[in-house]
Enzyme design. Structure first.
Site, PDB file in Angstrom:
ATOM      1  CB  VAL A  80      -1.344   0.063   1.141  1.00  0.00           C
ATOM      2  CG1 VAL A  80      -2.272   1.305   0.889  1.00  0.00           C
ATOM      3  CG2 VAL A  80      -1.869  -1.327   0.633  1.00  0.00           C
ATOM      4  CG  ASP A  81       3.385   2.727   3.178  1.00  0.00           C
ATOM      5  OD1 ASP A  81       2.785   3.569   3.092  1.00  0.00           O
ATOM      6  OD2 ASP A  81       4.013   1.857   3.971  1.00  0.00           O
ATOM      7  CB  VAL A  82       4.534   0.396  -3.182  1.00  0.00           C
ATOM      8  CG1 VAL A  82       5.299   0.588  -4.926  1.00  0.00           C
ATOM      9  CG2 VAL A  82       5.847   0.224  -2.176  1.00  0.00           C
TER      10      VAL A  82
END
Length: 371
Positions: free
Chosen positions: A167-169
């Site tokens: 999700v961060d990516v």
């Protein structure tokens, strides 16, 4: 400043989503100044093991090349003034503090925009700046709350997170796209910057694609299916005589080639398997038929035979094997970036290939400067 190569980015972000976005901009030629807290720096500097041969956390180094580090204590009036000076000549600001933090410091969008109207201001949060502003935005939490864990894992097992902070990516990628779009608008319009807001939950929901539309359009809630695909078959992990084989058959033509290769041509013409929709409805029967024949060889052998016929198939590689495959295919997945001490950092190549302005790797992830 219309060219990415002329951009000056001031990066107040830490951990993953923001640093990933600013690293991508740095790869494309931007000057990135990473603002870090004195004494500790970015949180991920201490996220280890694993460490490299110099004892540095590999996590930090994954997303911080092509940057210079500057220590600023934003609670100190002198350092805060220096931050404002940096922003006066900057093109992009990226931050992922808890919503409201930058406003309290006098570095919120309104204040910075008034001083530098052309600056593009990107804020990344977990759940937006509204009702979710107080919620902590960690990737694992968002994978859970955003539904990703509910569709990951075996049907009779526990919900599982993806094996990387996906999700961060994704949020970092959306942030990069948003920043570039805002810069394009600025440079083709009246020179005005704008606020780019990215939140992890929205980034995840948008990235659920067909699983999301299953809910929004059909009113159905997807469930865990292991390695199976909700809409395609055979598209799964299958047992062979030695090892597991991935089959990713996307159309009837590929299915016919699969059946020919494994010596079961008749399966392609049987009503229960003749179309993709029929195969999806008869998964269990299809698996039994395929695995009975795949037992005659190893996963490696079958993968080679099927790939030779144009059928998407392969074995399950570990990460080392995946890098070696990319090397064998001429994709040059690893680049060496020199450090000031004469050593070099082995980092993953940016996947973007540009014929005229390819990504450049000028500097390795910076050490934390002395105070």
């Amino acid at each position: 400043m219309s060219a990415v190569g002329a951009l000056k980015v001031v990066d107040f972000s830490r951990v993953l989503a923001g640093p990933f976005a600013t690293m991508l901009l740095g790869d494309l030629g931007a000057e990135v100044i990473k603002v870090e807290r004195p004494g500790v720096g970015d949180d991920t500097r201490s996220w280890g093991p694993p460490y490299d041969e110099r004892g540095q956390a590999t996590y930090f180094q994954a997303v911080n090349r092509n940057k210079t580090s500057l220590l600023l204590d934003l609670r100190d009036p002198r350092d805060l003034a220096r931050a404002r000076e940096l922003l006066a000549g900057a093109d992009v600001l990226v931050e992922n503090f808890k919503p409201g933090t930058m406003d309290r410091l006098g570095l919120g969008f309104d204040a910075v925009h008034a001083a530098n109207p052309g600056l593009v201001y990107c804020s990344i949060s977990g759940f937006g700046s509204g009702a979710g502003a107080e919620l902590a935005g960690y990737d694992l939490l968002v994978q859970a709350l955003g539904g990703l864990m509910s569709i990951t894992g075996e049907p009779d097992g526990n919900p599982q997170k993806v094996g990387v902070a996906l999700v961060d990516v994704l949020a970092g990628l959306y942030a990069t796209v948003g920043i570039l779009a805002a810069l394009r608008h600025r440079d083709r319009g009246d020179g005005m910057g704008q606020l780019v807001e990215i939140d992890l939950l929205s980034s995840l929901l948008a990235s659920l694609v067909n699983q999301a539309s299953t809910y929004t359009l059909a009113g159905l809630v997807p469930e865990r299916m292991g390695n199976s695909h909700p809409s395609i078959a055979p598209y799964d992990l299958y047992a062979t005589g030695d090892g597991d084989l991935i089959l990713a058959v996307g159309n009837d033509g590929q299915f016919g080639l699969l059946c020919e290769t494994i010596g079961a041509e008749h399966l392609a013409s049987e009503e229960r398997f003749a179309t993709n929709a029929a195969r999806v409805g008869a998964r269990a029967e299809l698996r039994a038929e395929l695995e009975a024949r795949l037992a005659a060889g190893s996963a490696t052998e079958w993968a080679a035979d099927l790939q030779g016929r144009g059928v998407p198939a392969g074995t399950v590689n570990d990460i080392g094997q995946a890098f070696r495959l990319a090397e064998e295919l001429g994709l040059d997945p690893v680049i060496e970036v020199d450090r000031p001490d004469g050593t070099s950092a082995s980092l993953v190549r940016n996947p973007i290939r540009l014929s005229e302005t390819p990504p450049a790797y000028r500097t390795a992830p910076p050490d934390l400067p002395p105070e």
